[in-house]
Motif scaffolding. Structure first.
Motif, short mmCIF file in Angstrom:
data_model
loop_
_atom_site.label_atom_id
_atom_site.label_comp_id
_atom_site.label_asym_id
_atom_site.label_seq_id
_atom_site.Cartn_x
_atom_site.Cartn_y
_atom_site.Cartn_z
N ILE A 3 0.85 -1.18 0.00
CA ILE A 3 0.00 0.00 0.00
C ILE A 3 0.89 1.24 0.00
O ILE A 3 1.83 1.33 0.80
CB ILE A 3 -0.92 0.03 1.23
N ALA A 4 0.61 2.19 -0.88
CA ALA A 4 1.35 3.45 -0.91
C ALA A 4 0.42 4.59 -0.51
O ALA A 4 -0.77 4.58 -0.81
CB ALA A 4 1.93 3.72 -2.30
N VAL A 5 0.98 5.58 0.18
CA VAL A 5 0.25 6.77 0.59
C VAL A 5 1.01 7.98 0.06
O VAL A 5 2.22 8.09 0.27
CB VAL A 5 0.13 6.88 2.12
N THR A 6 0.32 8.88 -0.62
CA THR A 6 0.97 10.08 -1.13
C THR A 6 0.99 11.17 -0.07
O THR A 6 0.30 11.11 0.94
CB THR A 6 0.26 10.61 -2.39
N ALA A 7 1.80 12.18 -0.33
CA ALA A 7 1.86 13.39 0.51
C ALA A 7 2.13 13.08 1.98
O ALA A 7 1.57 13.71 2.87
CB ALA A 7 0.56 14.20 0.37
N VAL A 8 3.03 12.13 2.24
CA VAL A 8 3.30 11.76 3.64
C VAL A 8 4.14 12.80 4.38
O VAL A 8 4.33 12.68 5.59
CB VAL A 8 3.98 10.37 3.75
N SER A 9 4.62 13.81 3.67
CA SER A 9 5.27 14.92 4.37
C SER A 9 4.24 15.95 4.84
O SER A 9 4.58 16.89 5.57
CB SER A 9 6.31 15.61 3.48
N GLY A 10 2.98 15.78 4.44
CA GLY A 10 1.89 16.63 4.90
C GLY A 10 1.15 15.99 6.06
O GLY A 10 1.39 14.83 6.41
N GLN A 11 0.21 16.74 6.63
CA GLN A 11 -0.43 16.28 7.86
C GLN A 11 -1.33 15.06 7.64
O GLN A 11 -1.22 14.06 8.36
CB GLN A 11 -1.25 17.42 8.48
N MET A 69 -4.43 8.13 -2.45
CA MET A 69 -4.05 9.35 -3.15
C MET A 69 -4.68 10.56 -2.47
O MET A 69 -5.89 10.76 -2.50
CB MET A 69 -4.51 9.26 -4.61
N VAL A 70 -3.83 11.35 -1.83
CA VAL A 70 -4.28 12.54 -1.10
C VAL A 70 -4.40 13.69 -2.08
O VAL A 70 -3.46 14.02 -2.81
CB VAL A 70 -3.29 12.89 0.03
N SER A 71 -5.57 14.32 -2.10
CA SER A 71 -5.81 15.45 -2.99
C SER A 71 -4.86 16.60 -2.68
O SER A 71 -4.64 16.94 -1.51
CB SER A 71 -7.26 15.93 -2.84
N LEU A 72 -4.30 17.19 -3.72
CA LEU A 72 -3.35 18.29 -3.54
C LEU A 72 -4.07 19.58 -3.15
O LEU A 72 -5.23 19.80 -3.49
CB LEU A 72 -2.55 18.51 -4.81
N ASN A 73 -3.35 20.45 -2.48
CA ASN A 73 -3.89 21.74 -2.06
C ASN A 73 -3.39 22.85 -2.98
O ASN A 73 -2.88 23.87 -2.53
CB ASN A 73 -3.49 22.03 -0.61
N THR A 74 -3.56 22.63 -4.28
CA THR A 74 -3.19 23.63 -5.28
C THR A 74 -4.46 24.21 -5.88
O THR A 74 -5.56 23.77 -5.58
CB THR A 74 -2.30 23.00 -6.37
N SER A 75 -4.31 25.21 -6.73
CA SER A 75 -5.48 25.83 -7.34
C SER A 75 -6.22 24.78 -8.17
O SER A 75 -5.61 23.85 -8.72
CB SER A 75 -5.07 27.01 -8.21
N PRO A 76 -7.55 24.90 -8.29
CA PRO A 76 -8.34 23.85 -8.95
C PRO A 76 -7.87 23.49 -10.35
O PRO A 76 -7.79 22.31 -10.70
CB PRO A 76 -9.76 24.43 -8.96
N GLU A 77 -7.55 24.50 -11.15
CA GLU A 77 -7.18 24.21 -12.54
C GLU A 77 -5.83 23.48 -12.61
O GLU A 77 -5.61 22.65 -13.50
CB GLU A 77 -7.13 25.50 -13.37
N VAL A 78 -4.94 23.77 -11.68
CA VAL A 78 -3.65 23.08 -11.64
C VAL A 78 -3.81 21.68 -11.05
O VAL A 78 -3.23 20.70 -11.54
CB VAL A 78 -2.63 23.89 -10.81
N ARG A 79 -4.62 21.56 -10.00
CA ARG A 79 -4.80 20.29 -9.30
C ARG A 79 -5.30 19.19 -10.23
O ARG A 79 -4.80 18.06 -10.18
CB ARG A 79 -5.79 20.48 -8.15
N THR A 80 -6.26 19.49 -11.08
CA THR A 80 -6.83 18.47 -11.95
C THR A 80 -5.76 17.83 -12.83
O THR A 80 -5.68 16.60 -12.95
CB THR A 80 -7.94 19.07 -12.83
N ASP A 81 -4.90 18.65 -13.44
CA ASP A 81 -3.84 18.12 -14.30
C ASP A 81 -2.80 17.35 -13.49
O ASP A 81 -2.28 16.32 -13.95
CB ASP A 81 -3.18 19.25 -15.07
#
Length: 288
Positions: A3-11, A69-81
């Protein structure tokens, strides 16, 4: 069955990885991070995890069966890509299943809606790619209100545009427990869960904060327009507009929905009396 978890440097990513380790069922855990050197968690295999770097992300997913897969905290248009790049890498790497941390909210009608639209697009992209999938739609984090307590104390009040609306709040530690449970059990395949605790009004939130911190906060309702202007002045146009959109959604009843937390986590969400009681105990210990 790695099992992999993304963004593990985040909370949230860190807490999900910790929750998986606590389950200790013997499966290898991979932690993906944009800055692997910042990850201090022991017991996981830390690998590079930049969503937009498809080739590197694909290499980091070698041998992985399930990706949280942890959703990114970027602007919506950037996040989707960015999310699409990560999904392409996951498909190429042979990942079988995606557990995605999405968010609750209205797809139209509030300043928060572009964020919701981006998350719904990623949900659709996951299904369209043919992965086995499970989606959690997170309620609103209550931690920022706790972290804001000194400002609330100085103001003597909580002021926003939620009015009498109720909000399905949650905390990251509870979400982590739910996502770990979802990732470990294929019985959650094809399910979308709304993840939050008992909904609260802003007046109820103020009462809980008063109990935890010995304050005497009151709640003052603002107009949507006034609160948006206030938040944009304090946080900048993008973030201020998004935060104001959340409270606009609370006001209109968007976050007053039944919770699926118990079905996802296998237990009830922590009660707010227990959560704020724990904060009260911590505050009392710091005062002695």
């Amino acid at each position: 069955m790695t099992i992999a978890v993304t963004a593990v440097s985040g909370q949230l990513g860190d807490m999900i990885a910790r929750a998986l380790l606590e389950k200790n069922d013997g499966r290898p855990i991979v932690g993906l991070a944009r800055s692997p050197d910042k990850v201090k968690l022991q017991g996981i295999d830390v690998r590079p995890g930049e969503y937009s770097d498809t080739s590197s992300f694909e290499a980091s997913l070698a041998g992985v069966d399930t990706l949280v897969m942890v959703s990114l905290n970027t602007s919506p248009e950037v996040r989707t890509d960015q999310h699409r790049s990560a999904l392409t890498a996951a498909k190429n790497a042979g990942v079988r299943r995606i557990v995605y941390t999405s968010v609750q909210g209205a797809s139209e009608g509030t300043a928060f809606s572009p964020v919701i639209q981006s998350n719904r697009q990623t949900e659709a992209d996951i299904r369209d790619q043919g992965f086995a999938w499970t989606v959690g739609r997170n309620g609103i984090y209550i931690e920022p209100d706790v972290e804001y307590i000194e400002t609330y104390k100085a103001d003597g009040e909580i002021a926003n545009s939620a009015g009498d609306g109720v909000c399905g709040y949650t905390v990251r530690s509870e979400l982590a427990a739910a996502y770990a449970n979802m990732a470990l059990d294929d019985a959650h395949h094809g399910k979308t869960y709304l993840l939050h605790g008992t909904p609260l009004t802003q007046a109820q939130l103020a009462a809980h904060l008063n109990d935890a911190f010995g304050t005497n906060l009151t709640y003052r309702a603002m107009s949507v327009e006034a609160y948006r202007a206030d938040r944009r002045a304090a946080l900048g146009d993008m973030m201020g507009t998004i935060i104001a959109g959340i409270y606009e959604g609370i006001r209109s009843g968007v976050f007053d929905v039944p919770s699926d937390f118990e079905a996802a986590a296998g237990r009830a969400h922590q009660s707010w009396d227990d959560y704020f009681g724990g904060l009260r105990n911590v505050a009392a210990g710091q005062a002695t």
